[in-house]
Design a protein around this motif. Structure first.
Motif, PDB file in Angstrom:
ATOM      1  N   ASN A  78      14.682 -70.025   5.823  1.00  0.00           N
ATOM      2  CA  ASN A  78      15.459 -71.016   6.581  1.00  0.00           C
ATOM      3  C   ASN A  78      15.889 -70.465   7.942  1.00  0.00           C
ATOM      4  OD1 ASN A  78      15.645 -73.469   5.071  1.00  0.00           O
ATOM      5  ND2 ASN A  78      16.968 -72.436   3.607  1.00  0.00           N
ATOM      6  N   LEU A  79      16.358 -69.222   7.959  1.00  0.00           N
ATOM      7  CA  LEU A  79      16.791 -68.616   9.215  1.00  0.00           C
ATOM      8  C   LEU A  79      15.612 -68.472  10.175  1.00  0.00           C
ATOM      9  CD1 LEU A  79      18.921 -67.265  10.997  1.00  0.00           C
ATOM     10  CD2 LEU A  79      18.496 -65.133   9.752  1.00  0.00           C
ATOM     11  N   GLU A  80      14.505 -67.937   9.684  1.00  0.00           N
ATOM     12  CA  GLU A  80      13.333 -67.741  10.543  1.00  0.00           C
ATOM     13  C   GLU A  80      12.777 -69.082  11.026  1.00  0.00           C
ATOM     14  OE1 GLU A  80      12.479 -64.945  11.775  1.00  0.00           O
ATOM     15  OE2 GLU A  80      13.299 -63.442  10.417  1.00  0.00           O
ATOM     16  N   TYR A  81      12.778 -70.087  10.160  1.00  0.00           N
ATOM     17  CA  TYR A  81      12.325 -71.423  10.551  1.00  0.00           C
ATOM     18  C   TYR A  81      13.219 -72.012  11.640  1.00  0.00           C
ATOM     19  CZ  TYR A  81      11.689 -76.486  10.354  1.00  0.00           C
ATOM     20  OH  TYR A  81      11.497 -77.797  10.685  1.00  0.00           O
ATOM     21  N   SER A  82      14.536 -71.821  11.502  1.00  0.00           N
ATOM     22  CA  SER A  82      15.473 -72.357  12.493  1.00  0.00           C
ATOM     23  C   SER A  82      15.256 -71.732  13.868  1.00  0.00           C
ATOM     24  CB  SER A  82      16.923 -72.139  12.042  1.00  0.00           C
ATOM     25  OG  SER A  82      17.315 -70.782  12.202  1.00  0.00           O
ATOM     26  N   LEU A  83      14.649 -70.548  13.903  1.00  0.00           N
ATOM     27  CA  LEU A  83      14.385 -69.846  15.156  1.00  0.00           C
ATOM     28  C   LEU A  83      12.971 -70.104  15.673  1.00  0.00           C
ATOM     29  CD1 LEU A  83      16.165 -66.514  14.224  1.00  0.00           C
ATOM     30  CD2 LEU A  83      16.978 -68.275  15.810  1.00  0.00           C
ATOM     31  N   GLY A  84      12.235 -70.975  14.978  1.00  0.00           N
ATOM     32  CA  GLY A  84      10.895 -71.332  15.429  1.00  0.00           C
ATOM     33  C   GLY A  84       9.807 -70.352  15.068  1.00  0.00           C
ATOM     34  N   GLN A  85      10.077 -69.435  14.136  1.00  0.00           N
ATOM     35  CA  GLN A  85       9.071 -68.451  13.745  1.00  0.00           C
ATOM     36  C   GLN A  85       8.004 -69.043  12.834  1.00  0.00           C
ATOM     37  OE1 GLN A  85       8.857 -65.431  15.081  1.00  0.00           O
ATOM     38  NE2 GLN A  85      10.663 -65.888  16.299  1.00  0.00           N
ATOM     39  N   PHE A  86       8.337 -70.110  12.141  1.00  0.00           N
ATOM     40  CA  PHE A  86       7.391 -70.768  11.239  1.00  0.00           C
ATOM     41  C   PHE A  86       7.457 -72.267  11.465  1.00  0.00           C
ATOM     42  CE2 PHE A  86       8.648 -66.849   9.020  1.00  0.00           C
ATOM     43  CZ  PHE A  86       7.407 -66.257   8.904  1.00  0.00           C
ATOM     44  N   SER A  87       6.364 -72.961  11.133  1.00  0.00           N
ATOM     45  CA  SER A  87       6.325 -74.415  11.310  1.00  0.00           C
ATOM     46  C   SER A  87       7.022 -75.152  10.178  1.00  0.00           C
ATOM     47  CB  SER A  87       4.880 -74.890  11.445  1.00  0.00           C
ATOM     48  OG  SER A  87       4.134 -74.539  10.293  1.00  0.00           O
ATOM     49  N   SER A  88       7.337 -74.433   9.090  1.00  0.00           N
ATOM     50  CA  SER A  88       8.071 -75.039   7.972  1.00  0.00           C
ATOM     51  C   SER A  88       8.751 -73.933   7.183  1.00  0.00           C
ATOM     52  CB  SER A  88       7.119 -75.815   7.045  1.00  0.00           C
ATOM     53  OG  SER A  88       6.249 -74.923   6.371  1.00  0.00           O
ATOM     54  N   VAL A  89       9.751 -74.317   6.408  1.00  0.00           N
ATOM     55  CA  VAL A  89      10.418 -73.357   5.523  1.00  0.00           C
ATOM     56  C   VAL A  89       9.420 -72.840   4.497  1.00  0.00           C
ATOM     57  CG1 VAL A  89      12.243 -73.064   3.797  1.00  0.00           C
ATOM     58  CG2 VAL A  89      12.705 -74.366   5.886  1.00  0.00           C
ATOM     59  N   GLU A  90       8.561 -73.712   4.011  1.00  0.00           N
ATOM     60  CA  GLU A  90       7.562 -73.308   3.014  1.00  0.00           C
ATOM     61  C   GLU A  90       6.632 -72.233   3.565  1.00  0.00           C
ATOM     62  OE1 GLU A  90       8.273 -76.530   3.837  1.00  0.00           O
ATOM     63  OE2 GLU A  90       9.475 -76.900   2.039  1.00  0.00           O
ATOM     64  N   GLN A  91       6.232 -72.373   4.834  1.00  0.00           N
ATOM     65  CA  GLN A  91       5.397 -71.346   5.451  1.00  0.00           C
ATOM     66  C   GLN A  91       6.151 -70.011   5.496  1.00  0.00           C
ATOM     67  OE1 GLN A  91       4.567 -71.706   9.668  1.00  0.00           O
ATOM     68  NE2 GLN A  91       2.527 -70.815   9.410  1.00  0.00           N
ATOM     69  N   GLY A  92       7.437 -70.065   5.826  1.00  0.00           N
ATOM     70  CA  GLY A  92       8.257 -68.857   5.831  1.00  0.00           C
ATOM     71  C   GLY A  92       8.363 -68.229   4.456  1.00  0.00           C
ATOM     72  N   LEU A  93       8.535 -69.058   3.425  1.00  0.00           N
ATOM     73  CA  LEU A  93       8.593 -68.548   2.051  1.00  0.00           C
ATOM     74  C   LEU A  93       7.287 -67.868   1.663  1.00  0.00           C
ATOM     75  CD1 LEU A  93      10.436 -71.437   0.208  1.00  0.00           C
ATOM     76  CD2 LEU A  93      11.213 -69.055   0.373  1.00  0.00           C
ATOM     77  N   ASP A  94       6.170 -68.514   1.990  1.00  0.00           N
ATOM     78  CA  ASP A  94       4.865 -67.918   1.694  1.00  0.00           C
ATOM     79  C   ASP A  94       4.708 -66.580   2.392  1.00  0.00           C
ATOM     80  OD1 ASP A  94       4.205 -70.073   0.113  1.00  0.00           O
ATOM     81  OD2 ASP A  94       2.968 -71.058   1.641  1.00  0.00           O
ATOM     82  N   PHE A  95       5.145 -66.517   3.658  1.00  0.00           N
ATOM     83  CA  PHE A  95       5.042 -65.270   4.410  1.00  0.00           C
ATOM     84  C   PHE A  95       5.909 -64.189   3.783  1.00  0.00           C
ATOM     85  CE2 PHE A  95       6.014 -62.125   7.520  1.00  0.00           C
ATOM     86  CZ  PHE A  95       4.799 -61.939   8.169  1.00  0.00           C
ATOM     87  N   PHE A  96       7.154 -64.525   3.439  1.00  0.00           N
ATOM     88  CA  PHE A  96       8.049 -63.533   2.828  1.00  0.00           C
ATOM     89  C   PHE A  96       7.419 -62.962   1.559  1.00  0.00           C
ATOM     90  CE2 PHE A  96      11.403 -61.803   0.269  1.00  0.00           C
ATOM     91  CZ  PHE A  96      12.273 -61.237   1.190  1.00  0.00           C
ATOM     92  N   LYS A  97       6.899 -63.836   0.727  1.00  0.00           N
ATOM     93  CA  LYS A  97       6.286 -63.382  -0.522  1.00  0.00           C
ATOM     94  C   LYS A  97       5.107 -62.453  -0.241  1.00  0.00           C
ATOM     95  CE  LYS A  97       4.348 -64.970  -4.852  1.00  0.00           C
ATOM     96  NZ  LYS A  97       3.547 -65.975  -5.496  1.00  0.00           N
ATOM     97  N   ARG A  98       4.273 -62.820   0.705  1.00  0.00           N
ATOM     98  CA  ARG A  98       3.091 -62.016   1.019  1.00  0.00           C
ATOM     99  C   ARG A  98       3.469 -60.692   1.680  1.00  0.00           C
ATOM    100  NH1 ARG A  98       0.712 -65.554   3.993  1.00  0.00           N
ATOM    101  NH2 ARG A  98       1.306 -64.698   5.994  1.00  0.00           N
ATOM    102  N   ASP A  99       4.457 -60.736   2.608  1.00  0.00           N
ATOM    103  CA  ASP A  99       4.784 -59.543   3.392  1.00  0.00           C
ATOM    104  C   ASP A  99       5.730 -58.591   2.680  1.00  0.00           C
ATOM    105  OD1 ASP A  99       3.958 -58.575   5.977  1.00  0.00           O
ATOM    106  OD2 ASP A  99       6.047 -58.694   6.615  1.00  0.00           O
ATOM    107  N   PHE A 100       6.641 -59.118   1.850  1.00  0.00           N
ATOM    108  CA  PHE A 100       7.686 -58.285   1.264  1.00  0.00           C
ATOM    109  C   PHE A 100       7.606 -58.111  -0.254  1.00  0.00           C
ATOM    110  CE2 PHE A 100       9.927 -59.712   5.173  1.00  0.00           C
ATOM    111  CZ  PHE A 100      10.189 -58.465   5.711  1.00  0.00           C
ATOM    112  N   ILE A 101       6.822 -58.907  -0.941  1.00  0.00           N
ATOM    113  CA  ILE A 101       6.846 -58.837  -2.407  1.00  0.00           C
ATOM    114  C   ILE A 101       5.477 -58.506  -2.996  1.00  0.00           C
ATOM    115  CG2 ILE A 101       7.322 -60.116  -4.538  1.00  0.00           C
ATOM    116  CD1 ILE A 101       9.488 -61.653  -2.970  1.00  0.00           C
ATOM    117  N   ASP A 102       4.477 -59.356  -2.757  1.00  0.00           N
ATOM    118  CA  ASP A 102       3.168 -59.192  -3.396  1.00  0.00           C
ATOM    119  C   ASP A 102       2.508 -57.871  -3.031  1.00  0.00           C
ATOM    120  OD1 ASP A 102       3.510 -61.641  -4.534  1.00  0.00           O
ATOM    121  OD2 ASP A 102       2.135 -62.705  -3.190  1.00  0.00           O
ATOM    122  N   GLY A 103       2.189 -57.083  -4.038  1.00  0.00           N
ATOM    123  CA  GLY A 103       1.443 -55.846  -3.843  1.00  0.00           C
ATOM    124  C   GLY A 103       2.158 -54.776  -3.057  1.00  0.00           C
ATOM    125  N   GLN A 104       3.459 -54.878  -2.914  1.00  0.00           N
ATOM    126  CA  GLN A 104       4.213 -53.901  -2.133  1.00  0.00           C
ATOM    127  C   GLN A 104       4.718 -52.762  -3.010  1.00  0.00           C
ATOM    128  OE1 GLN A 104       4.621 -53.775   1.133  1.00  0.00           O
ATOM    129  NE2 GLN A 104       3.522 -55.689   1.479  1.00  0.00           N
TER     130      GLN A 104
END
Length: 199
Positions: A78-104
């Motif tokens: 939500n924070l990153e979306y509010s700053l225009g980093q993602f086109s949707s909250v869902e895109q931000g969630l997908d990114f967080f999961k990929r960058d910070f959780i999956d396979g880390q």
């Protein structure tokens, strides 16, 4: 990429100009940068006029910050979306999961920080995460973001300070970097005060 840059801590210049290539964690994007490498101790500075107590903005200095717990990814998105980093909250969630959780191998519970305002709203985030430089893993300040309504209140300085303290607390030394863009000029000035330099 035009307007993008990597900053490193101030210190003895070990390489005055070198090219690096960075590949995204999903392997789909590649970016090339020209950088200056320095070898220096990390100075986490002071925090100015801010207290973060148990992750909540208070008054005069950084005391603590709140670390990620399961479910905070929606606040991050939500924070990153509010700053225009993602086109949707869902895109931000997908990114967080990929960058910070999956396979880390790193734990977001230890390395992803948040700040809340007195009303409990998440107003800032940042992470100390693995980056890749010349094929080697090194530490970077990652996804530092401050709510627009809190700009100019010292929160970016405070969370940067806390991330550098975490860097020291985890026993790292030497090279640390971050990637930013020229459109984030106020943030660049803050990073300079911590000894970071543009390449």
């Amino acid at each position: 990429a035009n307007g993008e840059g990597i900053s490193v801590t101030e210190g003895v210049v070990s390489v005055d100009s070198e090219s690096i290539k960075m590949v995204s964690s999903d392997g789909l994007r590649t970016v090339k940068y020209r950088v200056m490498r320095t070898d220096a101790a990390i100075n986490h500075g002071n925090s100015g006029d801010l207290i973060i107590e148990n992750g909540t903005f208070k008054a005069n200095k950084v005391e603590d910050s709140m670390v990620y717990t399961t479910g905070d990814e929606i606040k991050w998105a939500n924070l990153e979306y509010s700053l225009g980093q993602f086109s949707s909250v869902e895109q931000g969630l997908d990114f967080f999961k990929r960058d910070f959780i999956d396979g880390q191998t790193l734990s977001p519970e230890e390395r992803v920080l948040f700040v809340k305002d007195p009303d409990g709203e998440y107003i800032a985030t940042g992470a100390l995460w693995n980056g890749y430089f010349e094929g080697k893993i090194c530490q970077k300040l990652h996804w530092i973001a401050i709510s627009d309504k809190c700009a100019g209140k010292g929160i970016a300085k405070a969370i940067t300070s806390r991330l550098l303290k975490l860097y020291n607390d985890l026993g790292y030394s030497g090279f640390v970097y971050l990637v930013t863009g020229s459109r984030y000029y106020p943030a660049i000035n803050i990073y300079r005060k911590f000894g970071f330099k543009e390449y």
